[in-house]
Design a protein around this motif. Structure first.
Motif, PDB file in Angstrom:
ATOM      1  N   TYR A 463       0.852  -1.182   0.000  1.00  0.00           N
ATOM      2  CA  TYR A 463       0.000   0.000   0.000  1.00  0.00           C
ATOM      3  C   TYR A 463       0.893   1.238   0.000  1.00  0.00           C
ATOM      4  CZ  TYR A 463      -3.387   3.501   1.450  1.00  0.00           C
ATOM      5  OH  TYR A 463      -4.183   4.615   1.498  1.00  0.00           O
ATOM      6  N   ASP A 464       0.699   2.091  -0.999  1.00  0.00           N
ATOM      7  CA  ASP A 464       1.489   3.318  -1.085  1.00  0.00           C
ATOM      8  C   ASP A 464       0.663   4.342  -1.839  1.00  0.00           C
ATOM      9  OD1 ASP A 464       3.322   5.384  -1.537  1.00  0.00           O
ATOM     10  OD2 ASP A 464       5.005   3.993  -1.533  1.00  0.00           O
ATOM     11  N   LEU A 465       0.128   5.306  -1.120  1.00  0.00           N
ATOM     12  CA  LEU A 465      -0.720   6.320  -1.731  1.00  0.00           C
ATOM     13  C   LEU A 465       0.049   7.195  -2.701  1.00  0.00           C
ATOM     14  CD1 LEU A 465      -3.473   7.742  -1.858  1.00  0.00           C
ATOM     15  CD2 LEU A 465      -2.781   9.097   0.125  1.00  0.00           C
ATOM     16  N   ARG A 466       1.322   7.481  -2.377  1.00  0.00           N
ATOM     17  CA  ARG A 466       2.093   8.389  -3.221  1.00  0.00           C
ATOM     18  C   ARG A 466       2.477   7.754  -4.554  1.00  0.00           C
ATOM     19  NH1 ARG A 466       6.652  10.199   0.914  1.00  0.00           N
ATOM     20  NH2 ARG A 466       6.324   8.059   1.551  1.00  0.00           N
ATOM     21  N   ARG A 467       2.730   6.434  -4.549  1.00  0.00           N
ATOM     22  CA  ARG A 467       3.139   5.767  -5.788  1.00  0.00           C
ATOM     23  C   ARG A 467       1.983   5.057  -6.479  1.00  0.00           C
ATOM     24  NH1 ARG A 467       7.413   1.647  -5.282  1.00  0.00           N
ATOM     25  NH2 ARG A 467       6.709   1.223  -3.166  1.00  0.00           N
ATOM     26  N   ALA A 468       0.780   5.195  -5.942  1.00  0.00           N
ATOM     27  CA  ALA A 468      -0.374   4.514  -6.524  1.00  0.00           C
ATOM     28  C   ALA A 468      -0.704   5.106  -7.889  1.00  0.00           C
ATOM     29  CB  ALA A 468      -1.576   4.643  -5.601  1.00  0.00           C
ATOM     30  N   PRO A 469      -1.058   4.259  -8.859  1.00  0.00           N
ATOM     31  CA  PRO A 469      -1.474   4.790 -10.165  1.00  0.00           C
ATOM     32  C   PRO A 469      -2.818   5.481 -10.050  1.00  0.00           C
ATOM     33  CG  PRO A 469      -1.830   2.413 -10.066  1.00  0.00           C
ATOM     34  CD  PRO A 469      -1.106   2.784  -8.806  1.00  0.00           C
ATOM     35  N   ASP A 470      -3.148   6.258 -11.055  1.00  0.00           N
ATOM     36  CA  ASP A 470      -4.430   6.957 -11.076  1.00  0.00           C
ATOM     37  C   ASP A 470      -5.469   6.122 -11.801  1.00  0.00           C
ATOM     38  OD1 ASP A 470      -3.791   9.346  -9.725  1.00  0.00           O
ATOM     39  OD2 ASP A 470      -2.736  10.064 -11.489  1.00  0.00           O
ATOM     40  N   GLY A 471      -6.694   6.117 -11.272  1.00  0.00           N
ATOM     41  CA  GLY A 471      -7.801   5.508 -11.983  1.00  0.00           C
ATOM     42  C   GLY A 471      -7.958   4.020 -11.733  1.00  0.00           C
ATOM     43  N   THR A 472      -9.020   3.449 -12.349  1.00  0.00           N
ATOM     44  CA  THR A 472      -9.329   2.025 -12.223  1.00  0.00           C
ATOM     45  C   THR A 472      -9.624   1.407 -13.582  1.00  0.00           C
ATOM     46  OG1 THR A 472     -11.645   2.592 -11.813  1.00  0.00           O
ATOM     47  CG2 THR A 472     -10.241   2.298  -9.885  1.00  0.00           C
ATOM     48  N   GLY A 473      -9.230   2.063 -14.658  1.00  0.00           N
ATOM     49  CA  GLY A 473      -9.517   1.545 -15.982  1.00  0.00           C
ATOM     50  C   GLY A 473      -8.711   0.306 -16.326  1.00  0.00           C
ATOM     51  N   ASN A 474      -8.984  -0.245 -17.502  1.00  0.00           N
ATOM     52  CA  ASN A 474      -8.346  -1.496 -17.908  1.00  0.00           C
ATOM     53  C   ASN A 474      -6.825  -1.393 -17.918  1.00  0.00           C
ATOM     54  OD1 ASN A 474     -10.735  -2.907 -18.219  1.00  0.00           O
ATOM     55  ND2 ASN A 474     -10.963  -2.362 -20.382  1.00  0.00           N
ATOM     56  N   ASN A 475      -6.288  -0.290 -18.449  1.00  0.00           N
ATOM     57  CA  ASN A 475      -4.837  -0.140 -18.517  1.00  0.00           C
ATOM     58  C   ASN A 475      -4.228  -0.074 -17.124  1.00  0.00           C
ATOM     59  OD1 ASN A 475      -4.967  -0.133 -21.313  1.00  0.00           O
ATOM     60  ND2 ASN A 475      -5.075   2.103 -21.446  1.00  0.00           N
ATOM     61  N   THR A 476      -4.851   0.693 -16.249  1.00  0.00           N
ATOM     62  CA  THR A 476      -4.362   0.788 -14.870  1.00  0.00           C
ATOM     63  C   THR A 476      -4.474  -0.558 -14.175  1.00  0.00           C
ATOM     64  OG1 THR A 476      -5.004   3.114 -14.736  1.00  0.00           O
ATOM     65  CG2 THR A 476      -4.665   1.955 -12.663  1.00  0.00           C
ATOM     66  N   LEU A 477      -5.585  -1.255 -14.396  1.00  0.00           N
ATOM     67  CA  LEU A 477      -5.806  -2.551 -13.760  1.00  0.00           C
ATOM     68  C   LEU A 477      -4.749  -3.560 -14.203  1.00  0.00           C
ATOM     69  CD1 LEU A 477      -7.618  -4.385 -12.019  1.00  0.00           C
ATOM     70  CD2 LEU A 477      -8.991  -4.820 -14.064  1.00  0.00           C
ATOM     71  N   GLU A 478      -4.474  -3.601 -15.487  1.00  0.00           N
ATOM     72  CA  GLU A 478      -3.481  -4.548 -16.002  1.00  0.00           C
ATOM     73  C   GLU A 478      -2.097  -4.249 -15.448  1.00  0.00           C
ATOM     74  OE1 GLU A 478      -2.276  -6.566 -20.297  1.00  0.00           O
ATOM     75  OE2 GLU A 478      -3.264  -4.600 -20.237  1.00  0.00           O
ATOM     76  N   ALA A 479      -1.721  -2.953 -15.401  1.00  0.00           N
ATOM     77  CA  ALA A 479      -0.415  -2.580 -14.865  1.00  0.00           C
ATOM     78  C   ALA A 479      -0.328  -2.868 -13.372  1.00  0.00           C
ATOM     79  CB  ALA A 479      -0.141  -1.105 -15.146  1.00  0.00           C
ATOM     80  N   PHE A 480      -1.419  -2.649 -12.651  1.00  0.00           N
ATOM     81  CA  PHE A 480      -1.432  -2.876 -11.214  1.00  0.00           C
ATOM     82  C   PHE A 480      -1.270  -4.363 -10.888  1.00  0.00           C
ATOM     83  CE2 PHE A 480      -4.208  -3.789  -7.454  1.00  0.00           C
ATOM     84  CZ  PHE A 480      -3.399  -3.214  -6.497  1.00  0.00           C
ATOM     85  N   LEU A 481      -1.886  -5.240 -11.669  1.00  0.00           N
ATOM     86  CA  LEU A 481      -1.828  -6.676 -11.400  1.00  0.00           C
ATOM     87  C   LEU A 481      -0.563  -7.343 -11.913  1.00  0.00           C
ATOM     88  CD1 LEU A 481      -5.533  -7.685 -12.175  1.00  0.00           C
ATOM     89  CD2 LEU A 481      -4.472  -7.360  -9.932  1.00  0.00           C
ATOM     90  N   SER A 482       0.183  -6.677 -12.790  1.00  0.00           N
ATOM     91  CA  SER A 482       1.405  -7.276 -13.323  1.00  0.00           C
ATOM     92  C   SER A 482       2.457  -7.389 -12.223  1.00  0.00           C
ATOM     93  CB  SER A 482       1.940  -6.436 -14.484  1.00  0.00           C
ATOM     94  OG  SER A 482       2.304  -5.147 -14.040  1.00  0.00           O
ATOM     95  N   GLU A 483       3.415  -8.286 -12.409  1.00  0.00           N
ATOM     96  CA  GLU A 483       4.392  -8.547 -11.352  1.00  0.00           C
ATOM     97  C   GLU A 483       5.283  -7.352 -11.053  1.00  0.00           C
ATOM     98  OE1 GLU A 483       6.619 -12.029 -12.121  1.00  0.00           O
ATOM     99  OE2 GLU A 483       4.887 -13.374 -12.116  1.00  0.00           O
TER     100      GLU A 483
END
Length: 769
Positions: A463-483
């Motif tokens: 959990y890191d608010l400062r480094r968290a990506p913006d949004g919940t769209g498909n691109n953000t979701l895919e990047a967030f779930l990647s290793e």
């Protein structure tokens, strides 16, 4: 080409108004960045330089071209200095300035507004653009003397956020800028009429003539009546257009009768989490020994770009006026405990959505609050909001146990179809990863447990608010779930688990609300802006809609007991380091981002001492800043306390006895009269009464006695007793007493009370008892 001479008012007034009006208009850009001071402070200096240099050159009779060129060079040097640390805008510093602008443009394209300090700085772009507008308005209004044309430039400034921000700019910058523009029109029209020659009529000492001066009448007609009328219409008409609506969290927008739409609540939630100041929003009085999740709204439609609630059609009979329907899907066999809550909302929380417990047995709130039977969230069907609202509810705490007997797979058609819908554009890796993570599960309940455990422990997420990506769209979701991703905050965790659950056929949605309050007394708790949170809710036959918590321990330390059941011989744990692959929370995982102003290395380097050109320019900037600060301080010291004191008196006199009593104390403090500290109202009344007997007569003494009686009744009477004094009479009595106190003081004391009121700093209130 030289400009003809102007009057003193136009020479000094128009440039100053142009600079101030443009700067105020540029505050409409504040929602582009999380820290507006990063560009507004620099633009304030640019405004002073543009107005001051332009006024000086025009007063000296410089040609227009020379004036504009000199201003442009000064602005370029000043902006370059603020960005790079050097006033030389050619060569290496110029290249560095250009590079900063390219970085800012890329950041603006990549990140959603408001851009926080964790992203590459975007303030250089706003600074350069704002400086250009400041120069352009001054050139058009003061140098070319085309004040109406300057209005088009100001409109262009205001139009930028209107076209790029979904919420658009606020009304305050528009109203203040409109006032400044009208004043410029007034000065310009009066100057134009002055060139016709002297007015015909009696001398200027004749007051009657001054009141009917045709020059002033024409100026008022042109710049006042028409302009003010147009401004009022511009501000008033949108209030009657049903497609417009805003609130503090932007959680809701009303469109038509009962048709309500949520607008990006998670984005606004992140904005409030990143605030430097933690703002209290709700106070809860309850017998619940450990209140936690308080839900504001439910988002059940995922478009591939964002979560939203879609459109709501709320029935008139579904009101928050008492008992509620039984929780959907929850069998009566589930043991449950009920708790009573009384919620008091502060004036800082302006929302058309009502924070409530879920599930709840009853909610009672004044106003037209209605609930959606599918989601059981509450929203205002009229123009109401939550500010200063007090309401009650009965919350339910289901006791599901840890054996999973109430968690059965949902039957087809048990919930609306949009609780399972996913866009065709959803990346295939999301579906594959969901199947991989839950491979050993035998039912939906176990799949939910494994998803939660993977996010909190096995997946290596932090959990890191400062480094968290913006949004919940498909691109953000895919990047967030990647290793190489797996860093985010509650928005990404709630969205990802809900989407992955839907790929497995489990109905899921996202809830937004408050996480955990601070305890301020044995039965009183306080929720603040930094408690805002998002979490997923999944549906099971027998249990209904159930909360899960995928956000790691960097934000949420504990998960519900029913979600710590062993699956495949391994139970979940609240310890993020437990089990294989346990990820420690990031050291940079505070709830709210620290106060860091976006900066660049050159700007930091420029803070050093240097006797060269940069140092000289730095001293010039300091002088200009000191002059600007001095002007603000003088104006604030002269007008601020007086205006604040008037507002305090008006607010107190419109309130109850305690506030009226505070106003009397404030008046005594301002007039330097003795007020016995720590004494009862009766004792204080005796001291003041002796003073009023000599100066105020029987009317003031009687009025003081009635006020003392009301204060004592409010403090010492039994609960539920009714006041015997009308509010209007209380206000009139207070006016009589304060007038008598002021009349008893000398002229010097009254002047001090008007221009330097002590109560503005002391508050004029009695100490806490």
């Amino acid at each position: 080409m030289r400009a003809p001479a102007l009057g003193v008012g136009a020479t000094l007034g128009i440039p100053a108004l142009a600079a101030a009006t443009t700067w105020v208009t540029l505050t409409a850009w504040r929602d582009f960045v999380a820290q507006p001071s990063s560009y507004l402070d620099g633009l304030a200096v640019v405004a002073v330089v543009v107005a001051g240099l332009g006024t000086l050159l025009r007063w000296r009779g410089a040609p227009r071209a020379v004036t504009v060129l000199a201003q442009a060079v000064a602005v370029a040097a000043l902006v370059c200095y603020q960005v790079t640390g050097s006033p030389v805008f050619v060569g290496a510093p110029g290249a560095e300035l250009w590079g900063s602008l390219e970085v800012a443009v890329d950041s603006a394209r990549t990140f959603a507004a408001p851009i926080g300090p964790g992203a590459p700085p975007v303030w250089p772009l706003l600074l350069v653009s704002g400086a250009g507008f400041l120069l352009l308005v001054d050139v058009v209004a003061a140098t070319l003397r085309r004040v109406p044309g300057a209005g088009l430039v100001l409109l262009a400034v205001y139009a930028v956020p209107s076209g790029l921000l979904e919420d658009g700019p606020g009304a305050a910058p528009f109203a203040v800028a409109a006032l400044g523009f009208l004043l410029m029109l007034h000065l310009d029209s009066r100057e134009g009429l002055r060139r016709w020659g002297r007015g015909v009529g009696p001398s200027g000492d004749d007051v009657r003539w001054v009141r009917t001066n045709p020059v002033l009448d024409a100026a008022r007609a042109g710049a006042g009546r028409i302009g003010v009328g147009a401004t009022v219409l511009a501000l008033a008409v949108p209030a009657f257009i049903p497609t417009l609506g805003v609130d503090l969290l932007d959680l809701g927008n009303r469109s038509g009768d009962g048709d309500i739409r949520i607008r990006k609540p998670v984005a606004d939630m992140r904005r409030d989490l990143e605030r430097d100041v933690d703002i209290p929003m709700l106070t809860v009085e309850t017998d619940d020994p450990s209140p936690s999740y308080l839900r504001i709204s439910v988002l059940h439609r995922f478009t591939g770009q964002e979560w939203s609630s879609g459109d709501r059609d709320v029935a008139r009979e579904d009101k928050a006026d008492g008992e509620l329907p039984a929780p959907a899907g929850m069998t009566t066999a589930v043991p449950r405990r009920s708790y009573a809550y009384e919620v008091r909302v502060t004036e800082d929380f302006d929302s058309t959505w009502l924070p409530t417990q879920f599930p709840a047995a009853a909610v009672t709130a004044e106003g037209d609050w209605r609930f959606d039977p599918d989601t059981m969230d509450f929203l205002a069907a009229d123009d109401g909001d939550t500010r200063d609202l007090t309401y009650r509810m009965i919350g339910l705490e289901p006791r599901y146990g840890t054996d999973g007997r109430f968690f059965r797979d949902a039957a087809t058609g048990a919930v609306p179809d949009d609780m399972l819908e996913l866009p065709d554009s959803l990346p295939e890796m999301v579906r594959a990863l969901a199947r991989e993570v839950t491979d050993e599960a035998t039912n939906d309940y176990e799949r939910a447990l494994l998803l939660q455990r993977w996010f909190r422990r096995d997946g290596g997420f932090v959990y890191d608010l400062r480094r968290a990506p913006d949004g919940t769209g498909n691109n953000t979701l895919e990047a967030f779930l990647s290793e190489d991703g797996r860093v985010g905050y509650c928005e990404q965790y709630a969205s990802a688990m809900a989407v992955m659950a839907r790929t497995l056929g489990i109905p899921a949605r996202v809830a937004v609300g408050f996480l955990e309050p601070d305890r301020i007394s044995p039965t009183t708790w306080e929720y603040s802006s930094h408690d805002l949170h998002a979490w997923p809710e999944l549906y099971f036959a027998g249990a209904g809609w159930v909360r899960f918590e995928p956000t790691p321990a960097g934000r949420v330390d504990a998960v519900p007991a029913y979600s710590r059941v062993a699956v495949g011989g391994d139970a979940d744990s609240d310890d993020p380091a437990a089990g294989p692959g346990g990820a420690q929370p990031s050291e940079s995982a505070p709830t709210a981002a620290p106060s860091v102003t976006p900066s660049t290395a050159p700007r930091e380097a420029a803070s050093g001492v240097d006797d060269g050109p940069a140092g000289a320019s730095g001293r010039t900037i300091l002088v200009l800043l000191a002059a600007l600060a001095g002007a603000v301080i003088v104006a604030g010291a002269s007008l601020g306390p007086r205006a604040l004191r008037r507002r305090q008196r008006q607010r107190r006199l419109d309130d109850g006895p305690e506030q009226v009593w505070a106003e009397l104390r404030a008046t005594a403090a301002d007039l330097r009269l003795d007020w016995p500290e720590g004494r009862s109202p009766a004792a204080v009344g005796e001291a003041l009464g002796a003073h009023l007997t000599d100066h105020g007569g029987e009317d003031a003494t009687s009025a003081l006695a009635r006020i003392v009686a009301e204060v004592e009744r409010g403090r010492y009477a039994r609960p539920g007793s009714v006041s015997t004094l009308e509010r209007t009479t209380l206000r009139e009595d207070a006016g009589t007493v304060t007038a008598a106190l002021e009349a008893s003081a000398g002229k010097a004391a009254r002047r001090r009370a008007t221009w330097a009121p002590l109560s503005v700093w002391s508050g004029g209130r009695e100490p806490r008892r």
